[in-house]
Write a protein that holds these residues in place. Structure first.
Motif, PDB file in Angstrom:
ATOM      1  N   ARG A  66       7.846  10.552  11.624  1.00 28.09           N
ATOM      2  CA  ARG A  66       8.722   9.468  12.103  1.00 28.09           C
ATOM      3  C   ARG A  66       8.074   8.723  13.268  1.00 28.09           C
ATOM      4  NH1 ARG A  66      13.486  13.289  12.052  1.00 28.09           N
ATOM      5  NH2 ARG A  66      14.127  13.264   9.895  1.00 28.09           N
ATOM      6  N   LYS A  67       7.381   9.478  14.120  1.00 28.46           N
ATOM      7  CA  LYS A  67       6.694   8.841  15.245  1.00 28.46           C
ATOM      8  C   LYS A  67       5.595   7.900  14.742  1.00 28.46           C
ATOM      9  CE  LYS A  67       7.566  12.568  18.512  1.00 28.46           C
ATOM     10  NZ  LYS A  67       6.984  13.481  19.506  1.00 28.46           N
ATOM     11  N   ILE A  68       4.854   8.368  13.759  1.00 27.37           N
ATOM     12  CA  ILE A  68       3.793   7.541  13.178  1.00 27.37           C
ATOM     13  C   ILE A  68       4.397   6.268  12.591  1.00 27.37           C
ATOM     14  CG2 ILE A  68       2.124   7.399  11.273  1.00 27.37           C
ATOM     15  CD1 ILE A  68       1.618  10.446  11.771  1.00 27.37           C
ATOM     16  N   SER A  69       5.456   6.435  11.843  1.00 27.88           N
ATOM     17  CA  SER A  69       6.120   5.292  11.210  1.00 27.88           C
ATOM     18  C   SER A  69       6.618   4.305  12.263  1.00 27.88           C
ATOM     19  CB  SER A  69       7.284   5.785  10.352  1.00 27.88           C
ATOM     20  OG  SER A  69       8.008   4.704   9.838  1.00 27.88           O
ATOM     21  N   ARG A  70       7.243   4.823  13.304  1.00 23.58           N
ATOM     22  CA  ARG A  70       7.830   3.951  14.334  1.00 23.58           C
ATOM     23  C   ARG A  70       6.742   3.209  15.109  1.00 23.58           C
ATOM     24  NH1 ARG A  70      10.906   0.293  15.250  1.00 23.58           N
ATOM     25  NH2 ARG A  70      12.016   0.248  17.211  1.00 23.58           N
ATOM     26  N   ILE A  71       5.668   3.909  15.461  1.00 23.84           N
ATOM     27  CA  ILE A  71       4.580   3.250  16.194  1.00 23.84           C
ATOM     28  C   ILE A  71       3.939   2.186  15.306  1.00 23.84           C
ATOM     29  CG2 ILE A  71       2.278   3.588  17.178  1.00 23.84           C
ATOM     30  CD1 ILE A  71       3.321   6.284  18.273  1.00 23.84           C
ATOM     31  N   GLY A  84      -8.042   4.557   4.359  1.00 21.03           N
ATOM     32  CA  GLY A  84      -8.751   4.739   3.105  1.00 21.03           C
ATOM     33  C   GLY A  84      -8.059   5.700   2.158  1.00 21.03           C
ATOM     34  N   ILE A  85      -6.718   5.690   2.204  1.00 21.97           N
ATOM     35  CA  ILE A  85      -5.931   6.561   1.327  1.00 21.97           C
ATOM     36  C   ILE A  85      -4.884   5.722   0.609  1.00 21.97           C
ATOM     37  CG2 ILE A  85      -6.295   8.642   2.704  1.00 21.97           C
ATOM     38  CD1 ILE A  85      -3.571   8.226   3.982  1.00 21.97           C
ATOM     39  N   THR A  86      -4.147   6.337  -0.298  1.00 19.69           N
ATOM     40  CA  THR A  86      -3.139   5.605  -1.061  1.00 19.69           C
ATOM     41  C   THR A  86      -1.880   5.399  -0.232  1.00 19.69           C
ATOM     42  OG1 THR A  86      -2.105   7.599  -1.957  1.00 19.69           O
ATOM     43  CG2 THR A  86      -3.958   6.659  -3.210  1.00 19.69           C
ATOM     44  N   GLN A  87      -1.068   4.458  -0.672  1.00 21.56           N
ATOM     45  CA  GLN A  87       0.187   4.203   0.025  1.00 21.56           C
ATOM     46  C   GLN A  87       1.124   5.407  -0.098  1.00 21.56           C
ATOM     47  OE1 GLN A  87       1.983   0.453  -0.855  1.00 21.56           O
ATOM     48  NE2 GLN A  87       3.653   0.755   0.563  1.00 21.56           N
ATOM     49  N   GLN A  88       1.043   6.107  -1.218  1.00 20.18           N
ATOM     50  CA  GLN A  88       1.862   7.302  -1.400  1.00 20.18           C
ATOM     51  C   GLN A  88       1.476   8.367  -0.371  1.00 20.18           C
ATOM     52  OE1 GLN A  88       0.292   5.720  -3.911  1.00 20.18           O
ATOM     53  NE2 GLN A  88       1.972   4.981  -5.161  1.00 20.18           N
ATOM     54  N   ALA A  89       0.180   8.474  -0.070  1.00 20.06           N
ATOM     55  CA  ALA A  89      -0.283   9.444   0.921  1.00 20.06           C
ATOM     56  C   ALA A  89       0.229   9.083   2.313  1.00 20.06           C
ATOM     57  CB  ALA A  89      -1.804   9.532   0.910  1.00 20.06           C
ATOM     58  N   VAL A  90       0.218   7.792   2.649  1.00 21.69           N
ATOM     59  CA  VAL A  90       0.747   7.359   3.946  1.00 21.69           C
ATOM     60  C   VAL A  90       2.241   7.632   4.006  1.00 21.69           C
ATOM     61  CG1 VAL A  90       1.212   5.361   5.420  1.00 21.69           C
ATOM     62  CG2 VAL A  90      -1.043   5.644   4.399  1.00 21.69           C
ATOM     63  N   SER A  91       2.937   7.343   2.927  1.00 19.54           N
ATOM     64  CA  SER A  91       4.375   7.606   2.872  1.00 19.54           C
ATOM     65  C   SER A  91       4.655   9.092   3.082  1.00 19.54           C
ATOM     66  CB  SER A  91       4.935   7.136   1.532  1.00 19.54           C
ATOM     67  OG  SER A  91       6.323   7.355   1.483  1.00 19.54           O
ATOM     68  N   LYS A  92       3.847   9.930   2.479  1.00 21.55           N
ATOM     69  CA  LYS A  92       4.010  11.384   2.622  1.00 21.55           C
ATOM     70  C   LYS A  92       3.778  11.810   4.069  1.00 21.55           C
ATOM     71  CE  LYS A  92       2.426  15.781   0.750  1.00 21.55           C
ATOM     72  NZ  LYS A  92       1.514  16.452  -0.157  1.00 21.55           N
ATOM     73  N   ILE A  93       2.746  11.231   4.712  1.00 24.20           N
ATOM     74  CA  ILE A  93       2.475  11.537   6.121  1.00 24.20           C
ATOM     75  C   ILE A  93       3.675  11.151   6.977  1.00 24.20           C
ATOM     76  CG2 ILE A  93       1.088  10.839   8.123  1.00 24.20           C
ATOM     77  CD1 ILE A  93      -1.307  10.596   6.185  1.00 24.20           C
ATOM     78  N   GLU A  94       4.235   9.959   6.726  1.00 27.02           N
ATOM     79  CA  GLU A  94       5.352   9.469   7.532  1.00 27.02           C
ATOM     80  C   GLU A  94       6.632  10.266   7.282  1.00 27.02           C
ATOM     81  OE1 GLU A  94       5.654   5.221   7.051  1.00 27.02           O
ATOM     82  OE2 GLU A  94       3.893   4.876   8.297  1.00 27.02           O
ATOM     83  N   GLN A  95       6.689  10.994   6.203  1.00 25.59           N
ATOM     84  CA  GLN A  95       7.858  11.827   5.926  1.00 25.59           C
ATOM     85  C   GLN A  95       7.656  13.271   6.368  1.00 25.59           C
ATOM     86  OE1 GLN A  95       8.674  11.339   1.752  1.00 25.59           O
ATOM     87  NE2 GLN A  95       8.958   9.143   1.939  1.00 25.59           N
ATOM     88  N   SER A  96       6.434  13.597   6.799  1.00 20.01           N
ATOM     89  CA  SER A  96       6.113  14.981   7.156  1.00 20.01           C
ATOM     90  C   SER A  96       6.514  15.294   8.585  1.00 20.01           C
ATOM     91  CB  SER A  96       4.613  15.226   7.005  1.00 20.01           C
ATOM     92  OG  SER A  96       4.215  15.017   5.678  1.00 20.01           O
ATOM     93  N   GLU A  97       7.002  16.537   8.767  1.00 23.33           N
ATOM     94  CA  GLU A  97       7.356  16.994  10.101  1.00 23.33           C
ATOM     95  C   GLU A  97       6.108  17.328  10.910  1.00 23.33           C
ATOM     96  OE1 GLU A  97      10.319  20.241  11.507  1.00 23.33           O
ATOM     97  OE2 GLU A  97      11.168  19.255   9.741  1.00 23.33           O
ATOM     98  N   THR A  98       5.071  17.796  10.213  1.00 21.77           N
ATOM     99  CA  THR A  98       3.801  18.123  10.858  1.00 21.77           C
ATOM    100  C   THR A  98       2.663  17.465  10.081  1.00 21.77           C
ATOM    101  OG1 THR A  98       3.556  20.135   9.567  1.00 21.77           O
ATOM    102  CG2 THR A  98       4.622  20.348  11.719  1.00 21.77           C
ATOM    103  N   VAL A  99       1.579  17.231  10.784  1.00 22.40           N
ATOM    104  CA  VAL A  99       0.405  16.605  10.172  1.00 22.40           C
ATOM    105  C   VAL A  99      -0.826  17.345  10.687  1.00 22.40           C
ATOM    106  CG1 VAL A  99      -0.935  14.469  10.023  1.00 22.40           C
ATOM    107  CG2 VAL A  99       1.538  14.353  10.038  1.00 22.40           C
ATOM    108  N   GLU A 100      -1.801  17.541   9.817  1.00 27.90           N
ATOM    109  CA  GLU A 100      -3.033  18.220  10.220  1.00 27.90           C
ATOM    110  C   GLU A 100      -3.716  17.461  11.343  1.00 27.90           C
ATOM    111  OE1 GLU A 100      -5.587  18.861   6.883  1.00 27.90           O
ATOM    112  OE2 GLU A 100      -4.016  19.836   5.715  1.00 27.90           O
TER     113      GLU A 100
END
Length: 135
Positions: A14-19, A35-51
């Motif tokens: 959510r922080k990534i999405s908001r920024i 350099g990734i797909t939009q689905q991958a970005v969407s998944k990151i923005e929905q994730s509670e944690t990110v690597e």
């Protein structure tokens, strides 16, 4: 009976999405930067944690530090904005020059250059005419 209240875990997606939104960046632009797909970005923005390595790349693409991403809160942002507005820190709305004067000066410089170029072209034409006449 006492119940322990858990503070909500920070949701990094959510922080990534908001920024991203605050920076005026569309998801498509972030996908291009990473350099990734939009689905991958969407998944990151929905994730509670990110690597960590992904978080580094996202922070760089958004133009912020990883710490700023991790510690972002809208409350802190609004407090920062209020502080700037209340104290005038880092804000200079007063122009130190007249923009119209700058435009006029640039126009004048351009006109002088155009006159010089026109004069040079006229001289070339005169010289060519003389050469054709055999002078």
């Amino acid at each position: 009976m006492e119940t322990a209240t858990k503070s909500p875990r920070p949701h990094i997606g959510r922080k990534i999405s908001r920024i991203r939104e605050l920076r005026g960046m569309k998801q498509e632009a972030l996908t291009y930067e990473l350099g990734i797909t939009q689905q991958a970005v969407s998944k990151i923005e929905q994730s509670e944690t990110v690597e960590e390595d992904t978080l580094d790349k996202v922070a760089k693409a958004l133009g912020v530090s990883k710490q700023a991403l991790e510690n972002f809160t809208e409350e802190a942002l609004f407090l920062h904005i209020e502080n700037i507005n209340d104290h005038g820190v880092g804000v200079n709305y007063n122009c130190t020059f007249n923009p119209i004067d700058k435009i006029v000066a640039l126009y004048d410089e351009k006109m002088v250059l155009m006159e010089r170029l026109l004069k040079a072209e006229k001289e070339k034409v005169e010289m060519l005419e003389k050469m054709m006449k055999g002078e």
